[in-house]
Design a protein around this motif. Sequence first.
Motif, PDB file in Angstrom:
ATOM      1  N   ASP A  17       0.820  -1.219   0.000  1.00  0.00           N
ATOM      2  CA  ASP A  17       0.000   0.000   0.000  1.00  0.00           C
ATOM      3  C   ASP A  17       0.854   1.269   0.000  1.00  0.00           C
ATOM      4  O   ASP A  17       0.361   2.358   0.300  1.00  0.00           O
ATOM      5  CB  ASP A  17      -0.962   0.000   1.187  1.00  0.00           C
ATOM      6  CG  ASP A  17      -0.255  -0.176   2.524  1.00  0.00           C
ATOM      7  OD1 ASP A  17       0.991  -0.266   2.532  1.00  0.00           O
ATOM      8  OD2 ASP A  17      -0.947  -0.238   3.550  1.00  0.00           O
ATOM      9  N   SER A  67      -1.722 -10.573  -6.272  1.00  0.00           N
ATOM     10  CA  SER A  67      -2.665  -9.521  -5.897  1.00  0.00           C
ATOM     11  C   SER A  67      -2.542  -9.224  -4.408  1.00  0.00           C
ATOM     12  O   SER A  67      -2.481 -10.130  -3.582  1.00  0.00           O
ATOM     13  CB  SER A  67      -4.095  -9.963  -6.225  1.00  0.00           C
ATOM     14  OG  SER A  67      -5.039  -9.087  -5.640  1.00  0.00           O
ATOM     15  N   ASN A 116      -4.832  -7.938  -2.709  1.00  0.00           N
ATOM     16  CA  ASN A 116      -6.171  -8.130  -2.160  1.00  0.00           C
ATOM     17  C   ASN A 116      -6.418  -9.618  -1.962  1.00  0.00           C
ATOM     18  O   ASN A 116      -6.543 -10.368  -2.923  1.00  0.00           O
ATOM     19  CB  ASN A 116      -7.206  -7.526  -3.112  1.00  0.00           C
ATOM     20  CG  ASN A 116      -8.620  -7.527  -2.537  1.00  0.00           C
ATOM     21  OD1 ASN A 116      -9.014  -8.455  -1.843  1.00  0.00           O
ATOM     22  ND2 ASN A 116      -9.367  -6.492  -2.832  1.00  0.00           N
ATOM     23  N   GLU A 137      -9.003 -11.071  -1.011  1.00  0.00           N
ATOM     24  CA  GLU A 137     -10.327 -11.501  -1.456  1.00  0.00           C
ATOM     25  C   GLU A 137     -10.255 -12.019  -2.890  1.00  0.00           C
ATOM     26  O   GLU A 137     -10.963 -12.951  -3.264  1.00  0.00           O
ATOM     27  CB  GLU A 137     -11.314 -10.329  -1.378  1.00  0.00           C
ATOM     28  CG  GLU A 137     -11.622  -9.848   0.029  1.00  0.00           C
ATOM     29  CD  GLU A 137     -12.539 -10.804   0.773  1.00  0.00           C
ATOM     30  OE1 GLU A 137     -13.183 -11.635   0.103  1.00  0.00           O
ATOM     31  OE2 GLU A 137     -12.590 -10.723   2.012  1.00  0.00           O
ATOM     32  N   ASN A 138      -9.410 -11.388  -3.690  1.00  0.00           N
ATOM     33  CA  ASN A 138      -9.159 -11.830  -5.064  1.00  0.00           C
ATOM     34  C   ASN A 138      -7.685 -12.190  -5.156  1.00  0.00           C
ATOM     35  O   ASN A 138      -6.891 -11.462  -5.728  1.00  0.00           O
ATOM     36  CB  ASN A 138      -9.527 -10.727  -6.056  1.00  0.00           C
ATOM     37  CG  ASN A 138     -10.981 -10.309  -5.948  1.00  0.00           C
ATOM     38  OD1 ASN A 138     -11.882 -11.139  -6.033  1.00  0.00           O
ATOM     39  ND2 ASN A 138     -11.213  -9.023  -5.753  1.00  0.00           N
ATOM     40  N   SER A 173      -4.110  -4.745 -10.295  1.00  0.00           N
ATOM     41  CA  SER A 173      -4.751  -3.576  -9.709  1.00  0.00           C
ATOM     42  C   SER A 173      -4.979  -3.840  -8.227  1.00  0.00           C
ATOM     43  O   SER A 173      -4.958  -4.995  -7.775  1.00  0.00           O
ATOM     44  CB  SER A 173      -6.076  -3.290 -10.411  1.00  0.00           C
ATOM     45  OG  SER A 173      -6.972  -4.386 -10.254  1.00  0.00           O
ATOM     46  N   ASN A 201      -7.579  -4.042  -6.393  1.00  0.00           N
ATOM     47  CA  ASN A 201      -8.656  -4.975  -6.068  1.00  0.00           C
ATOM     48  C   ASN A 201      -8.428  -6.365  -6.654  1.00  0.00           C
ATOM     49  O   ASN A 201      -9.219  -7.282  -6.421  1.00  0.00           O
ATOM     50  CB  ASN A 201     -10.009  -4.427  -6.524  1.00  0.00           C
ATOM     51  CG  ASN A 201     -10.106  -4.253  -8.035  1.00  0.00           C
ATOM     52  OD1 ASN A 201      -9.237  -4.690  -8.786  1.00  0.00           O
ATOM     53  ND2 ASN A 201     -11.172  -3.617  -8.481  1.00  0.00           N
ATOM     54  N   CYS A 233      -6.103   3.989  -6.002  1.00  0.00           N
ATOM     55  CA  CYS A 233      -7.503   4.191  -6.412  1.00  0.00           C
ATOM     56  C   CYS A 233      -7.840   3.396  -7.660  1.00  0.00           C
ATOM     57  O   CYS A 233      -9.017   3.274  -8.024  1.00  0.00           O
ATOM     58  CB  CYS A 233      -7.773   5.673  -6.648  1.00  0.00           C
ATOM     59  SG  CYS A 233      -6.812   6.392  -8.012  1.00  0.00           S
ATOM     60  N   GLY A 234      -6.829   2.850  -8.334  1.00  0.00           N
ATOM     61  CA  GLY A 234      -7.045   2.061  -9.526  1.00  0.00           C
ATOM     62  C   GLY A 234      -7.300   2.861 -10.780  1.00  0.00           C
ATOM     63  O   GLY A 234      -7.549   2.293 -11.847  1.00  0.00           O
TER      64      GLY A 234
END
Length: 431
Positions: A22, A145, A147, A149-150, A194, A196, A242-243
Amino acid sequence: MSSSSSADTNGTKNYFVNFNQDTTSLAVGGKTGYQLFSLGSVDHLEQIYSNATEDSCIVERLFSSSLVAVVSLAAPRKLKVCHFKKGTEICNYSYSNTILAVKLNRARLVVCLEESLYIHNIRDMKVLHTIRDTPSNPNGLCSLSSNSENCYLAYPGSSTVGEVQIFDAMNLVKHNAKLMIHAHDSPLAALAFSPNGLRIATASEKGTVIRVFSVTDGTRLFEFRRGVKRCVSISCLSFSMCGQFLASSSNTETIHVFKLEEPKDSPRKNVEEAGWMGYFSTYLPTQVTDVFNQGRAFATAYLPFGGVKNVISIANIQDGLRLLVATEHGYLYIYNFNANEGGDLQLYKKYNLDDIAVDITDGKSGDEKPMKGLLGSYAGIVKGNPSGQMSGTESEKLREMEQATEVPPKDAFQFQDDQEYPPLTQNSDLD
């Protein structure tokens, strides 16, 4: 990005430099150890940790936690996982070949060798899966990634063309090889997810075109032209948190930033809005119309020199969007970035990482604490799935950990709280 931490023929120091997931900190590895810097301010670069015990060629920190993964030049096949705030080594693993890259998120730790990848559960460092006999990948090109979650892993699916293999690193009970994307005709040079985890940016060794694909179905979403005059060696791709933006760096002095604006509703509308050029382009060869349709850089930044590897990131620091460039020669450049106007970015600050004071905020430097085992250090040669071999309370603690993590959770420990830090005690001597 990994670079040699030894001096070149001109006496210039080369460092491993890398931002965490991050962009809250910068890791710098070299012949005298490694350092971690906070990126909470653009006006002051705070060193938060220093370890001068050995040369470090890979240093990866997990977000803003105390967990750091380190590989040294003296032992390039060994991975050390450390709790730097305590000055302790939790565990170490040895692999069959040189470790080329290490990637982390809150659920997984991935170790990349030239022809294989090892996926560890970051809570207990158990090897959950091994991807063997991958196409030759001498640069350790891969991306995980951030993230969980993904939780996708990307790596080259070919050594001759630009194929990207997308692998589900979380749902290991299912078919892992999620998707193969034919991204470029030339071999891959750079990959980035990205924030996310639902998009992946790619660049090839040719270096003129950057593409962004959907991880869900492999659809090409964006295509950007870095340049048409010459081929370059792209070393780093990075999405903004923010992507909305994608930055690219290469062996030239120019950093390109592209804006990910959604495409128009229909090809017909594109032709209508493009006027005579749109009409004319319908009769041109596909290769020519592709050049017309490729997006150009929204913003550019210029380094004082070219030919130096670097890593880049776009982050919001002190209520302002900034482009950060860390080079293998030990410099950090911070550019102001106007998200509305773009254009040529102005250099705001330059740091020579060699000149940063070694004093830590608590008055102690990291090299005063030699790394030592948290609950008795253990080591293993990773050749397959690990098998715990220990006795007494350590075995009981491991069983408790294994029971707690039998089904991989969506998120692993946050590592900010020492009470949450997993008591890793596994002996991973393998068959």
